[in-house]
Write a protein that holds these residues in place. Structure first.
Motif, mmCIF file in Angstrom:
data_model
loop_
_atom_site.group_PDB
_atom_site.id
_atom_site.type_symbol
_atom_site.label_atom_id
_atom_site.label_comp_id
_atom_site.label_asym_id
_atom_site.label_seq_id
_atom_site.Cartn_x
_atom_site.Cartn_y
_atom_site.Cartn_z
ATOM 1 N N ASN A 454 0.814 -1.223 0.000
ATOM 2 C CA ASN A 454 0.000 0.000 0.000
ATOM 3 C C ASN A 454 0.857 1.286 0.000
ATOM 4 O O ASN A 454 0.506 2.296 0.622
ATOM 5 C CB ASN A 454 -0.972 0.019 1.179
ATOM 6 N N TRP A 472 -3.834 5.502 3.964
ATOM 7 C CA TRP A 472 -2.915 4.702 4.759
ATOM 8 C C TRP A 472 -1.857 5.602 5.366
ATOM 9 O O TRP A 472 -1.553 6.669 4.822
ATOM 10 C CB TRP A 472 -2.232 3.631 3.872
ATOM 11 N N VAL A 480 -0.528 1.399 7.457
ATOM 12 C CA VAL A 480 -1.743 0.906 8.122
ATOM 13 C C VAL A 480 -2.897 1.811 7.742
ATOM 14 O O VAL A 480 -2.706 2.971 7.378
ATOM 15 C CB VAL A 480 -1.558 0.866 9.654
ATOM 16 N N ASP A 481 -4.130 1.244 7.823
ATOM 17 C CA ASP A 481 -5.333 1.969 7.408
ATOM 18 C C ASP A 481 -5.576 3.169 8.324
ATOM 19 O O ASP A 481 -5.428 3.076 9.553
ATOM 20 C CB ASP A 481 -6.542 1.033 7.443
ATOM 21 N N ASP A 483 -8.406 5.474 9.993
ATOM 22 C CA ASP A 483 -9.835 5.475 10.291
ATOM 23 C C ASP A 483 -10.328 6.912 10.194
ATOM 24 O O ASP A 483 -10.266 7.693 11.152
ATOM 25 C CB ASP A 483 -10.092 4.909 11.701
ATOM 26 N N ASN A 501 -16.064 3.421 7.982
ATOM 27 C CA ASN A 501 -14.662 3.234 7.611
ATOM 28 C C ASN A 501 -14.486 1.994 6.759
ATOM 29 O O ASN A 501 -15.148 0.984 6.943
ATOM 30 C CB ASN A 501 -13.811 3.118 8.873
ATOM 31 N N THR A 502 -13.516 2.075 5.755
ATOM 32 C CA THR A 502 -13.141 0.927 4.930
ATOM 33 C C THR A 502 -11.628 0.884 4.860
ATOM 34 O O THR A 502 -10.935 1.837 5.276
ATOM 35 C CB THR A 502 -13.713 1.070 3.502
ATOM 36 N N ASN A 503 -11.032 -0.219 4.335
ATOM 37 C CA ASN A 503 -9.567 -0.310 4.203
ATOM 38 C C ASN A 503 -9.056 0.763 3.230
ATOM 39 O O ASN A 503 -9.364 0.753 2.044
ATOM 40 C CB ASN A 503 -9.151 -1.685 3.697
ATOM 41 N N GLY A 504 -8.317 1.664 3.817
ATOM 42 C CA GLY A 504 -7.698 2.711 2.988
ATOM 43 C C GLY A 504 -8.635 3.799 2.596
ATOM 44 O O GLY A 504 -8.231 4.728 1.882
ATOM 45 N N TYR A 506 -13.170 5.412 3.251
ATOM 46 C CA TYR A 506 -14.355 5.510 4.091
ATOM 47 C C TYR A 506 -15.523 5.826 3.186
ATOM 48 O O TYR A 506 -15.351 6.217 2.023
ATOM 49 C CB TYR A 506 -14.188 6.610 5.150
#
Length: 777
Positions: A454, A472, A480-481, A483, A501-504, A506
């Motif tokens: 990432n 990230w 890391v993601d 938030d 919130n979603t990975n990387g 929102y």
């Protein structure tokens, strides 16, 4: 004219010899030569001026027969020679060697012994007048040249001198004589009326007899200032001659004697060779004697010239181009001669000074290590080789890298110095391509440079950066993601929205009872749903913000539309009991007929129908019914849409000239006067801001009247404040002097009234007792 002052009177008869000259010249009349033509002959000495003052005027007429391309002398005033001293041309006048007919006029001005001016060409086979003057005005000496009465040159001479023993030649001994004639030659010398000194000592017309006459059996008698000949007794014609001459007539016989410079030999006059006894005639050191028929002359030997009655060495090196004309040569003067040598660095070959190439002997001239020899005209230069510089008489290495921009001028390059040279290479992160240092894109090899999950690679000039992708963040050397929902206001700024919130990344979603519309969360009107959500309860649905209510009751009838025209709303109210005091109300769009619009005028628009005009004219104004225009049965605008305004402007009057007046009389009675005419800007006068006339209101031209002449005036002057004495009967008596000065003063005062200054000579012929005349009032 008569002057009456007192009772005692007597009359003086005066003859005033008046010479009228140009208006701005006054001074001592040094010479008035004869008016007949003078033939120009090379080396003809026509006079000697004992002292030429700082103020002078030289005037003459010249008649050229032809023009040729060579310097031809007209007249030359000199203290010694052609032009070696200040005063050798004071002035000197020649026809220019271009053959155009221009006059070259030279004089000593501001320290330059040959300060010259070249006139426009004069006409061939016509008389032209030349005047050269130097006059004191206020505190400055003004040098002026006039050609046919017109001033062609003038300047201030800040270095004037008095010159003694000035010889006058027509023409000079150093140049060819102009083919032509002179006449009316006169000189005004000095700034006051001193006793007349005759100049020249006498023109020797007889020196060139054939120039003036070719009669048989004549001789020329030169008389003081005269321009004519008389016959002498010559050889056997003397028996018939009774004039005083070299031939003496006696009763029944005659005899003659040899002239000076000749001696009698076998009943003939033969030339005396004066040079046979050199010490008797030419006794200067370094001089030569040249015998001529009837005379001789002394000249200095070659390399010597006459100065203060001695032969002094002539420094040929002062005229280098004439004597040593080899390029790059030097002149060394010697007594009576000179030597020419080549300058240092040059060598004589084939009668030329050629350059010596010192670089052929490098070890002799340039012996420094790492040096080169460069030959130049007449010399040489020793220079250090490229990459080396001279310091403390040695060639040392130049550190080119100290001037990086000069030597390694590639952007993003480094310099490495070497002995006598240098190397340029690209910095880290750059690579040489097409003679330029270009950036290395490390991101093309992402796995090699940025290997984090990432993460992104960002190339920079000469380097790169590894960053975590959007959403990230770098923690413990990992991406890391983030938030984003922890900072809801920063990411989800919509009212009535929620953050997920979603990975990387929102997501922002509207809360229940709201829907996303036009980038906003808007209330959902659940009561508009096709499904009767309050049917099961037999209630009426009433919408609220973000939700709805089910009430028991019935809707009332619709009200009237809120407007009589245009778009409005009608309303219905729910009857019944509610959980809150809020009134349940619903609305419905109602559309009546369109509203009428009354028209209104725009602002006035002005059209200038008489722009840039004057007098009475009109200005037109218009307006339009479009602010707004009438619509839907609205009323139109009331009043006129056009009007005219009167505009009365005073016209400007530009000035214009009247006709020229008649020419005035000439300002001088003779020679170099001007006449004037006038006009005025009154036809008409400029008014009301009009333009004035363009040009001058006065005009003048030179008027050429008759040339000035000697004028003899007879005055009968009566003095009433003088007592007649017996000595006045003898005009040569000393008592005449003070009386003569008084007469001069009276005549000068008469002319001063008219702002004129006239030089004159005064001769008293008679003086009588006033009682001998019958006096009238």
């Amino acid at each position: 004219m008569k002057l009456f002052v007192k009772e005692l009177t007597f009359m003086i008869h005066v003859e005033l010899i008046l010479l009228i000259l140009i208006d701005d010249v006054q001074g001592n009349i040094e010479s008035l030569l004869c008016n007949s033509d003078i033939l120009l002959v090379k080396g003809k000495l026509i006079g000697l001026i004992p002292k030429l003052d700082k103020e002078f005027l030289v005037s003459f007429d010249v008649y050229p027969n032809k023009f040729v391309k060579v310097w031809q002398s007209v007249i030359h005033f000199t203290i010694d020679s052609d032009k070696s001293q200040y005063g050798d041309r004071v002035p000197g006048i020649w026809f220019h060697d271009n053959g155009s007919g221009s006059l070259y006029i030279s004089a000593p001005i501001n320290g330059d012994a040959d300060s010259f001016f070249v006139t426009n060409p004069i006409k061939l086979n016509e008389w032209s007048n030349v005047k050269v003057s130097q006059i004191l005005r206020n505190t400055s000496y003004v040098y002026t040249i006039r050609l046919n009465g017109e001033v062609v040159f003038t300047c201030i001479n800040n270095q004037v001198q008095i010159f003694a023993n000035v010889k006058v030649y027509a023409s000079d001994p150093w140049h060819d004589a102009q083919d032509g004639l002179l006449r009316n030659l006169f000189i005004i010398n000095g700034n006051d009326l001193q006793p007349i000194v005759v100049l020249p000592a006498d023109i020797e017309e007889c020196a060139n007899l054939t120039d003036y006459g070719d009669w048989a059996n004549i001789d020329c008698v030169n008389t003081n200032g005269s321009c004519y000949f008389t016959c002498k007794c010559v050889a056997h014609y003397s028996i018939y001659c009774n004039w005083e001459s070299d031939c003496l007539n006696t009763n029944g016989n005659f005899y003659f004697t040899c002239k000076s410079g000749w001696r009698l030999n076998n009943n003939s006059c033969v030339d005396v060779d004066e040079c046979a006894n050199l010490t008797d005639y030419c006794n200067w050191e370094n001089s030569d004697c040249v015998n001529t028929n009837g005379s001789y002359y002394c000249t200095c030997k070659s390399g010597w010239r006459l100065n203060n009655n001695s032969c002094v060495d002539f420094n040929e090196c002062n005229e280098l181009a004439k004597y040593c004309n080899l390029t790059n040569s030097d002149c060394v003067n010697t007594n009576g001669s000179y030597n020419c040598t080549c300058k240092s660095g040059w060598l004589l070959e084939n009668n030329s000074c050629v350059d010596v190439n010192e670089c052929n002997e490098l070890a002799k001239y340039c012996n420094l290590t790492n040096s080169d020899c460069v030959n130049t005209n007449g010399s040489y230069n020793c220079i250090c080789k490229s990459g080396w510089i001279l310091e403390n008489n040695s060639c040392v290495d130049v550190n080119e890298c100290n001037e990086l921009a000069k030597y390694c001028n590639l952007t993003n390059s480094d310099c490495v110095n070497t002995n006598g040279s240098y190397n340029c290479f690209c910095k880290s992160g750059w690579i040489l391509e097409n003679n330029s240092c270009v950036d290395v894109n490390e991101c093309n090899e992402l796995a090699k440079y940025c290997n984090l999950t990432n993460s992104d690679c960002v190339n920079t000039y000469g380097s790169y950066n590894c960053t975590c992708k959007s959403g990230w963040i770098l923690e413990n050397n990992s991406c890391v993601d983030v938030d984003e929902c922890n900072g809801l206001a920063e990411y989800c700024s919509l009212t009535s929205s929620e953050c997920v919130n979603t990975n990387g990344s929102y997501n922002c979603i509207c809360k229940p009872g709201w829907k996303f519309e036009n980038n906003s969360c808007v209330d959902i009107n659940e009561c508009d749903s096709l499904i009767d959500i309050c049917y099961s309860t037999n209630n009426v649905c009433v919408n609220s913000i973000g939700s709805y209510y089910c009430y028991k009751g019935e809707w009332g009838t619709w009200s009237e539309c809120s407007v009589t025209c245009g778009s409005g709303y009608k309303y219905s109210t729910l009857n019944g009991k509610f959980k809150s005091q809020q009134e349940a109300k619903r609305s419905l769009l109602c559309m009546n007929k369109k509203c009428s619009v009354d028209g209104n005028w725009s602002n006035w628009t002005t059209y200038e129908s008489c722009s840039n005009s004057c007098g009475i004219c009109f200005t037109r104004q218009e307006r339009y019914c479009n602010n707004p225009a009438p619509a839907d049965s609205g009323h139109g605008c009331f009043g006129s849409n056009v009007q005219y305004l009167e505009n009365n402007t005073i016209c400007r009057v530009n000035g214009n000239w009247t006709q020229w007046s008649s020419w005035s009389l000439c300002s001088q009675p003779c020679q170099s006067g001007v006449k004037t005419r006038y006009r005025s800007c009154s036809n008409p006068l400029p008014k009301y801001g009009g333009l004035p006339c363009y040009g001058q209101n006065a005009d003048e031209v030179t008027c050429y009247l008759n040339k000035c002449k000697n004028v003899t005036l007879n005055f009968g002057i009566i003095f009433t404040d003088e007592v007649y004495i017996a000595q006045y009967s003898n005009p040569s008596d000393e008592v005449y002097k003070p009386l003569g000065e008084k007469i001069k003063s009276a005549i000068q005062n008469l002319y001063n009234k008219f702002n004129k200054t006239v030089p004159f000579n005064l001769k008293l012929y008679s003086i009588k007792n006033g009682k001998d005349y019958q006096m009238k009032p």
